[in-house]
Design a protein around this motif. Sequence first.
Motif, short mmCIF file in Angstrom:
data_model
loop_
_atom_site.label_atom_id
_atom_site.label_comp_id
_atom_site.label_asym_id
_atom_site.label_seq_id
_atom_site.Cartn_x
_atom_site.Cartn_y
_atom_site.Cartn_z
N THR A 3 60.57 71.82 -16.44
CA THR A 3 61.86 71.18 -16.18
C THR A 3 62.92 71.76 -17.09
O THR A 3 64.03 72.06 -16.66
N GLY A 6 63.80 75.14 -15.90
CA GLY A 6 64.63 75.02 -14.70
C GLY A 6 66.08 74.73 -15.02
O GLY A 6 67.00 75.33 -14.47
N TYR A 7 66.29 73.77 -15.95
CA TYR A 7 67.66 73.46 -16.36
C TYR A 7 68.31 74.66 -17.05
O TYR A 7 69.49 74.94 -16.86
N ARG A 66 62.77 72.86 -11.08
CA ARG A 66 62.88 71.45 -11.49
C ARG A 66 62.32 70.52 -10.44
O ARG A 66 61.59 69.58 -10.75
N GLU A 70 59.25 67.82 -10.67
CA GLU A 70 59.44 66.40 -10.41
C GLU A 70 58.47 65.91 -9.34
O GLU A 70 57.94 64.81 -9.45
#
Length: 75
Positions: A3, A6-7, A66, A70
Amino acid sequence: MRTTIGYTLESIGYVVGAQGLVSFASQTLFGTEWGWMHKVVDLPSTAYLGIVVVGLALIVGGVKMRKATERQEVA
């Protein structure tokens, strides 16, 4: 961890894409140099459109990374 990556990719994509767009617009429409991209590389105005595409690819890659993380956490 994915995550965060990804950000990070998404954020870098926004900066790179915006700088490519600003550089293209400034050279094409105003004949001047804006942003910081021209200080790093000296490209013709159409090549900055390629920089915009690279930025968009980073954004899409970051969002997909991301979303995949999730979905794995929910399942």
